[in-house]
Motif scaffolding. Structure first.
Motif, PDB file in Angstrom:
ATOM      1  N   GLU A  89       0.826  -1.214   0.000  1.00 28.07           N
ATOM      2  CA  GLU A  89       0.000   0.000   0.000  1.00 28.07           C
ATOM      3  C   GLU A  89       0.858   1.261   0.000  1.00 28.07           C
ATOM      4  OE1 GLU A  89      -2.840  -0.288   3.323  1.00 28.07           O
ATOM      5  OE2 GLU A  89      -2.389  -2.415   3.091  1.00 28.07           O
ATOM      6  N   THR A  90       1.953   1.206   0.766  1.00 29.49           N
ATOM      7  CA  THR A  90       2.792   2.398   0.814  1.00 29.49           C
ATOM      8  C   THR A  90       4.221   2.038   0.438  1.00 29.49           C
ATOM      9  OG1 THR A  90       3.475   2.108   3.098  1.00 29.49           O
ATOM     10  CG2 THR A  90       1.440   3.321   2.739  1.00 29.49           C
ATOM     11  N   SER A 140       1.301   5.763  -1.984  1.00 33.58           N
ATOM     12  CA  SER A 140       1.185   4.455  -2.628  1.00 33.58           C
ATOM     13  C   SER A 140       2.226   4.393  -3.739  1.00 33.58           C
ATOM     14  CB  SER A 140      -0.207   4.293  -3.220  1.00 33.58           C
ATOM     15  OG  SER A 140      -0.166   3.327  -4.242  1.00 33.58           O
TER      16      SER A 140
END
Lengths: 322, 269
Positions: free
Chosen positions: A101-102, A142
């Motif tokens: 996600e990151t 992201s």
């Protein structure tokens, strides 16, 4: 010096025993020394990708050995896994492997798999991000929001965060603009110096490899025909060209000059060397001096002109040598 | 794990008579062959069908071994069907009786023929995919299903989707292989742990794979639009399918066999 990683009689055969059987590597002896900046060159299908995938235990040799710090990496499953962390491999177009996600989470994937504690992971992620020039505010984004070049940096950071002793990069600059190429090569050099790590740079661009590496290994048809310092390897200009590799443009000009009868050492590959050699050659030959003395004096301070200019100058020297 | 070793579509390139037949001929013949198999009822008719199959395999020059290898995955179904038939066929000649299970002579015969039928059915369809490239197969299907366009079945679109899917299977396998290696280089472990751990471990593989599949689809759509693709209306083909004399011959032979087997089967032969 003791090699940090070496292969002994390494052979790899794909799809053995089927009609599609293909020998990708044939009894290859390869080694890399601690702290060395090594270049591997070879055209597509030469076996260079197969070779580097053996170095961090992604492929198992059909026969032969891969030694990391004098230990056979396949002798013990624990050692095999450990080798994957000690020998970091950045694949071609690594940006396609991002999944978290990151950015922060993605970079921490490797260190987490190593079983490090939170604090150490955090330190490594930040250090790796710093190395590849990612700002702190990038870390919470992201990875899919970033540009292509930035994604590539994230992916490289993901491998650097494992702080490998040997860092292998497969065409790390493919598809980047000149500025991106420079900055990624710069990051790699920094990592090399800061950690005294062994760097193995795989490329088919002679210009790129020649500038950075201490030693070059050419791979062709599953064997290593030449290896040594770039200037030595580039003496085999003709043979390299037959393999579809060729030498840097600059070297080619010097090979031509030599062929035309100019008394010159053809194994140059950087602009600085080229400049020094041309100046020396001019001083030796008074016949040329009158013609190009002025021209070379024009820009003596020009420390790093773009490659084209260098070739142009050499080419004009070539013309005037007649 | 060697994902590269998986062969899909399992096409065996070759230049035999069977390979050169029009894909539509082969499709129709396979349908006729299947119908005939179900009409067959006793030794004579099965022998005829076996002769047809053996002849076709011999002409195709596909090694019989690879056809037998194709039968391996269906072994379970074959055994299961055989058992069901043995135990659940009512009959007059009772051979053995254990608890609620009764084995009759009729049941044994029926199971025997059922096993033969299934194996011949699978072998026949395998021969089709072994000797016809996936692209030709979809072309043939599109042409055969053409009349359905009249009742608004999007035949061309379906065929196009099928050929694109077939075209991208090897690409996606290669991509999977690459991403797996890349994640393994970062210490991902796909092989150990319990079911939940393994499912979780697949995430770093599936996310990039889906993203790249979407990206490819997007690029392909753009590329097709750039070349003015607008569906099947008025599209011509590079390779036109054309029936040759051998196609008519084959069709005739198969039709005759099917009718013959049907008649013989009707009389219980």
């Amino acid at each position: 010096m003791q090699p940090i990683i070496e292969t002994k009689q390494l052979t790899h055969i794909y799809s053995a025993g089927t009609p599609f059987q293909h020998t990708a590597l044939d009894s290859v002896d390869f080694c890399a020394y601690p702290g060395e900046y090594l270049g591997i060159i070879g055209h597509t299908g030469s076996g260079k990708s197969t070779l580097i995938q053996h170095l961090n235990a992604l492929l198992k040799p059909t026969s032969g050995q891969v030694l990391f710090q004098d230990m056979d990496i396949w002798s013990d499953p624990k050692l095999t896994r450990k080798t994957r962390f000690q020998v970091g491999l950045v694949f071609q177009y690594p940006e396609y492997q991002l999944f978290e996600e990151t950015v922060y989470k993605d970079i921490s994937f490797g260190p987490k798999n190593m079983g490090l504690d939170e604090k150490e992971i955090d330190r490594r992620v930040r250090a790796a991000a710093y190395f590849v020039g990612l700002r702190d505010d990038h870390l919470e984004k992201s990875p899919f929001e970033l540009s292509g070049g930035q994604k590539r940096r994230v992916a490289i950071a993901g491998v650097i965060a494992m702080e490998p002793k040997v860092l292998i990069l497969d065409e790390p600059t493919a598809g980047l603009d000149p500025e991106g190429v420079e900055s990624i090569l710069g990051n790699i050099r920094e990592y090399h110096q800061a950690h005294n790590a062994t760097i193995i740079l795989v490329s088919h661009s002679m210009e790129e490899v020649a500038r950075s590496v201490d030693r070059l290994v050419a791979v062709n048809d599953g064997v290593i025909p030449f290896q040594g310092p770039p200037c030595e390897v580039f003496q085999y200009g003709d043979a390299l060209e037959k393999m579809g590799l060729g030498v840097p443009q600059l070297t080619r000009v010097f090979h031509r000059l030599k062929a035309m009868g100019v008394d010159i050492d053809p194994s140059v590959y950087t602009l600085d060397q080229a400049k020094a050699i041309i100046l020396r050659a001019l001083n030796r030959s008074p016949r040329l001096d009158g013609l190009c003395g002025e021209r070379t004096k024009e820009s003596p301070e020009c420390s790093s002109p773009p490659a084209e200019q260098g070739t142009e100058r050499a080419a004009s020297a070539e013309k005037e040598a007649d | 794990m060697a994902l590269k070793d998986i062969t899909l579509g399992q096409y065996f390139p070759g230049n035999s008579v069977v390979h050169r037949l029009d894909p539509r001929t082969k499709l129709i013949c396979v349908v006729l062959y299947i119908v005939a198999l179900f009409l067959a009822s006793w030794f004579i008719t099965y022998a005829v069908m076996f002769g047809v199959l053996a002849g076709a395999i011999a002409l195709s020059k596909v090694p019989p071994k690879s056809i037998l290898r194709g039968l391996k995955p269906i072994l379970f179904i074959v055994v299961f069907t055989a058992l069901l038939n043995i135990f659940y066929t009512p009959g007059t000649t009772v051979l053995a009786q254990v608890w609620i299970f009764t084995v009759t002579l009729e049941g044994l015969w029926r199971a025997f023929f059922m096993v033969i039928r299934i194996m011949m059915l699978i072998s026949g369809t395998f021969l089709l995919t072994y000797t016809t490239s996936p692209i030709l197969l979809t072309d043939g299907l599109e042409s055969l299903l053409g009349p359905l366009k009249k009742v608004r079945v999007p035949v061309h679109e379906l065929a196009m989707m099928m050929s694109i899917a077939l075209r991208f299977i090897p690409t996606l396998i290669e991509e999977t292989d690459k991403i797996m290696s890349a994640q393994r280089a970062r210490g991902a472990d796909f092989e150990s742990g319990n079911l939940i751990q393994r499912a979780k471990a697949l995430l770093p593989l599936l996310v990039p794979l889906f993203i790249s599949a979407f990206r490819r689809a997007d690029e392909l759509a753009t590329a097709m639009e750039c070349r003015c693709y607008h569906g099947g209306e008025g599209r011509t083909r590079l390779r036109q399918l054309k029936y040759q004399a051998r196609d008519y011959m084959t069709l005739f032979l198969f039709l005759a066999t099917t009718i013959g087997v049907g008649v013989l089967g009707h009389f219980g032969l």
